[in-house]
Write a protein that holds these residues in place. Structure first.
Motif, PDB file in Angstrom:
ATOM      1  N   LEU A   1      27.145  22.507  29.216  1.00  0.00           N
ATOM      2  CA  LEU A   1      26.933  21.068  29.315  1.00  0.00           C
ATOM      3  C   LEU A   1      28.263  20.326  29.377  1.00  0.00           C
ATOM      4  N   ARG A   2      29.220  20.770  28.567  1.00  0.00           N
ATOM      5  CA  ARG A   2      30.538  20.130  28.587  1.00  0.00           C
ATOM      6  C   ARG A   2      31.196  20.283  29.965  1.00  0.00           C
ATOM      7  N   TYR A   3      31.041  21.454  30.562  1.00  0.00           N
ATOM      8  CA  TYR A   3      31.620  21.685  31.889  1.00  0.00           C
ATOM      9  C   TYR A   3      30.975  20.767  32.921  1.00  0.00           C
TER      10      TYR A   3
ATOM     11  N   GLU B   1      32.635  17.804  35.280  1.00  0.00           N
ATOM     12  CA  GLU B   1      32.476  17.682  36.733  1.00  0.00           C
ATOM     13  C   GLU B   1      31.971  16.290  37.100  1.00  0.00           C
ATOM     14  N   LEU B   2      31.007  15.795  36.325  1.00  0.00           N
ATOM     15  CA  LEU B   2      30.456  14.465  36.580  1.00  0.00           C
ATOM     16  C   LEU B   2      31.533  13.398  36.445  1.00  0.00           C
ATOM     17  N   GLN B   3      32.374  13.530  35.430  1.00  0.00           N
ATOM     18  CA  GLN B   3      33.439  12.549  35.215  1.00  0.00           C
ATOM     19  C   GLN B   3      34.416  12.542  36.386  1.00  0.00           C
ATOM     20  N   GLU B   4      34.768  13.713  36.912  1.00  0.00           N
ATOM     21  CA  GLU B   4      35.693  13.783  38.043  1.00  0.00           C
ATOM     22  C   GLU B   4      35.088  13.124  39.286  1.00  0.00           C
ATOM     23  N   GLN B   5      33.806  13.350  39.500  1.00  0.00           N
ATOM     24  CA  GLN B   5      33.140  12.733  40.650  1.00  0.00           C
ATOM     25  C   GLN B   5      33.094  11.211  40.509  1.00  0.00           C
ATOM     26  N   MET B   6      32.866  10.738  39.308  1.00  0.00           N
ATOM     27  CA  MET B   6      32.792   9.298  39.078  1.00  0.00           C
ATOM     28  C   MET B   6      34.145   8.638  39.274  1.00  0.00           C
ATOM     29  N   LEU B   7      35.216   9.337  38.897  1.00  0.00           N
ATOM     30  CA  LEU B   7      36.557   8.763  39.077  1.00  0.00           C
ATOM     31  C   LEU B   7      36.908   8.622  40.550  1.00  0.00           C
ATOM     32  N   GLN B   8      36.310   9.463  41.393  1.00  0.00           N
ATOM     33  CA  GLN B   8      36.598   9.410  42.824  1.00  0.00           C
ATOM     34  C   GLN B   8      35.670   8.448  43.567  1.00  0.00           C
TER      35      GLN B   8
ATOM     36  N   ILE C   1      29.681   4.359  33.448  1.00  0.00           N
ATOM     37  CA  ILE C   1      30.870   4.797  32.699  1.00  0.00           C
ATOM     38  C   ILE C   1      30.583   4.791  31.208  1.00  0.00           C
ATOM     39  N   GLU C   2      29.895   3.757  30.737  1.00  0.00           N
ATOM     40  CA  GLU C   2      29.554   3.670  29.327  1.00  0.00           C
ATOM     41  C   GLU C   2      28.610   4.801  28.917  1.00  0.00           C
ATOM     42  N   SER C   3      27.659   5.115  29.802  1.00  0.00           N
ATOM     43  CA  SER C   3      26.720   6.204  29.518  1.00  0.00           C
ATOM     44  C   SER C   3      27.455   7.539  29.404  1.00  0.00           C
ATOM     45  N   LEU C   4      28.414   7.758  30.287  1.00  0.00           N
ATOM     46  CA  LEU C   4      29.174   9.004  30.234  1.00  0.00           C
ATOM     47  C   LEU C   4      29.992   9.088  28.951  1.00  0.00           C
ATOM     48  N   THR C   5      30.564   7.957  28.534  1.00  0.00           N
ATOM     49  CA  THR C   5      31.325   7.933  27.281  1.00  0.00           C
ATOM     50  C   THR C   5      30.440   8.281  26.089  1.00  0.00           C
TER      51      THR C   5
ATOM     52  N   LEU D   1      27.665  10.053  26.195  1.00  0.00           N
ATOM     53  CA  LEU D   1      27.289  11.464  26.295  1.00  0.00           C
ATOM     54  C   LEU D   1      28.409  12.371  25.782  1.00  0.00           C
ATOM     55  N   ASN D   2      29.646  12.053  26.142  1.00  0.00           N
ATOM     56  CA  ASN D   2      30.774  12.850  25.666  1.00  0.00           C
ATOM     57  C   ASN D   2      30.900  12.778  24.148  1.00  0.00           C
ATOM     58  N   ARG D   3      30.641  11.592  23.588  1.00  0.00           N
ATOM     59  CA  ARG D   3      30.713  11.429  22.139  1.00  0.00           C
ATOM     60  C   ARG D   3      29.611  12.246  21.457  1.00  0.00           C
ATOM     61  N   LEU D   4      28.414  12.189  22.013  1.00  0.00           N
ATOM     62  CA  LEU D   4      27.299  12.968  21.448  1.00  0.00           C
ATOM     63  C   LEU D   4      27.560  14.470  21.544  1.00  0.00           C
TER      64      LEU D   4
END
Length: 361
Positions: free
Chosen positions: A310-312, A316-323, A332-336, A338-341
Motif C-alpha cells: 500500500l505504501r508503494y 506511485e500515486l503521489q508521483e503521478q499527482m505531482l506531474q 492533495i489533502e486526501s493523499l496527505t 492517507l499517508n498519515r493513516l
C-alpha cells in the motif's frame, strides 16, 4: 527421475538418488523436516499404504522417496495431493528397509512425545504436530453442543460426545446410522492426543484410518461405499458445506470446548483418485497453542506485506499527482491523510510484530 512434469535428465536422476542415499543417514535437521512433512503434507497413513516418504522441499518441488518407482497409483496420489498446494514432485527410489526405518523412527518419536507430560513437550517437537465447523442446529446426532459463558473473552460452543464407557465395539460401527457412526468415530479421535481420521476412498469400497499422535490405532476396512459416503456427508454437515460432490479441496476449522478445555477440529475435503476423501484432525493442549501462535505470526507477516504494498502504491500515486497540474487541493489533502493513516498503521503493526517476537522468545 520421475516427476509430475515427466522424465528428466539422467544427471538429475543421479543427483536425486544421491540425495536419497544421504537421507538414509540423516542429520537431526533433515529428520525433523521429514517428520514435519509427514504431519503436514503426506500423512503417515498414506506413506505407509503407498510405500512413499517425503524427503525434503526444494523450492516448489517435493523430493519423494518411493519403494516402487513404477507404482503409478502412488505417483498419481502424490501429484494429486501436491497439486492442492501448487507443488511438483521429484520421485527418487528408496529401499524398503529405509522406508520402514524412517516410519519406525517417526512412530517411536511420536510415542516418546505421548509418554511425556504435556508441560514438558518441547516446542521443536510440537512443530511436527502443529503443522469443523459443527452444525449447531443438529440435535439429532449422538453428540451435541451448547453455548457456555465467555471463557478468556470468547464464547465457544461445547462439544458433547459419547464417553469411552458407552462406545460401541469398533466392528459394529458400520451398522450404525451415519450420524451415530461419525459420533462414535469422533469420540475415539478426541479422547487421545493429536487425533486424526483419514477417509480413504478405494475403487469399490472405502476405509477409515484412525491415528493418534502419528501412531495408527485402527482401520475400518471394506466399508460399503454407501456407508463411507454417508460418513463423509456427515463430516460435511459439521463444516456447514453442501453434501454434493466438491470440485476442489476445502478446509474448515472450528474451536470448541470439550471437558472445559479448548480443542480445534480441522476438517479437510479433497478429490481423491476414486472420488471424494476427507481428513479430520484434532488439536488441543500445547499443540493447539503452538498452532494458533503460528497462525498469528503468519497473519502478522501478511499484514506487514500488505502495508508495504500500500505504501508503494501511495508513493506511485503521489508521483503521478505531482506531474499532473490539474490535481485539486482536495485530492492533495486526501493523499496527505492517507499517508498519515498508513504511518500510524505501520507503527501499530510493528508494535504487534515486536510483541509476538518477544512472546516467541
Amino acid at each position: 527421475m520421475l516427476s509430475s512434469e515427466g522424465k528428466g535428465k539422467s544427471t538429475d536422476t543421479e543427483a536425486n538418488h544421491q540425495q536419497a542415499q544421504s537421507s538414509a543417514n540423516p542429520q537431526q535437521e533433515e529428520l525433523e523436516q521429514i517428520f514435519y512433512l509427514l504431519d503436514n503434507l503426506l500423512s503417515f497413513e498414506a506413506c505407509l499404504y503407498h510405500q512413499i516418504l517425503p524427503l525434503r522441499l526444494q523450492g516448489d518441488k517435493l523430493l519423494v522417496g518411493m519403494v516402487n518407482v513404477g507404482d503409478h497409483v502412488a505417483q498419481d496420489y502424490v501429484n494429486q495431493i501436491l497439486s492442492y498446494v501448487k507443488y511438483k514432485s521429484l520421485i527418487t527410489p528408496i529401499t524398503d528397509e529405509a522406508h520402514r526405518g524412517f516410519l519406525s523412527t517417526y512412530l517411536s518419536c511420536k510415542n516418546t512425545e505421548k509418554s511425556r507430560s504435556k508441560s514438558e513437550v518441547p516446542q521443536s517437537k510440537l512443530k511436527k504436530a502443529a503443522n469443523s465447523n459443527i452444525n449447531s442446529s443438529s440435535q439429532e446426532a449422538s453428540f451435541t453442543q451448547t453455548n457456555q459463558q465467555p471463557i478468556i473473552s470468547s464464547q465457544l460452543p461445547t462439544l458433547s460426545i459419547p464417553i469411552s464407557e458407552e462406545l460401541i465395539p469398533l466392528e459394529l460401527l458400520p451398522t450404525l446410522p451415519p450420524k451415530q457412526f461419525l459420533g462414535e468415530l469422533l469420540a475415539r479421535v478426541i479422547v487421545g492426543g493429536i487425533g486424526r481420521l483419514y477417509f480413504e476412498r478405494l475403487p469399490y469400497q472405502g476405509r477409515i484410518l484412525w491415528s493418534e499422535n502419528g501412531v495408527l490405532q485402527s482401520v475400518l476396512e471394506k466399508l460399503p461405499l454407501s456407508v463411507f459416503q454417508g460418513a463423509i456427508n456427515e463430516v460435511k454437515k459439521f463444516a456447514n458445506l453442501p453434501v454434493g460432490t466438491l470440485t476442489e479441496a476445502k478446509q474448515v476449522e472450528k474451536e470448541y470446548l470439550y471437558q472445559q478445555k479448548r480443542l480445534l477440529l480441522r476438517l479437510r475435503f479433497m478429490p481423491g483418485m476414486y472420488g471424494e476423501e476427507a481428513t479430520l484432525q484434532v488439536l488441543k493442549g500445547a499443540a493447539l497453542k503452538f498452532y494458533q501462535k503460528q497462525q498469528i505470526s503468519r497473519l502478522s507477516r501478511d499484514a506487514v506485506s500488505i502495508s508495504q504494498q500500500l505504501r508503494y502504491k501511495l508513493h506511485e500515486l503521489q508521483e503521478q499527482m505531482l506531474q499532473n497540474p490539474n490535481v485539486s487541493n482536495e485530492q492533495i489533502e486526501s493523499l496527505t491523510v492517507l499517508n498519515r493513516l498508513l504511518s500510524n498503521l505501520d507503527s501499530q503493526i510493528k508494535t504487534f510484530s515486536d510483541s509476538e517476537e518477544e512472546i516467541s522468545t
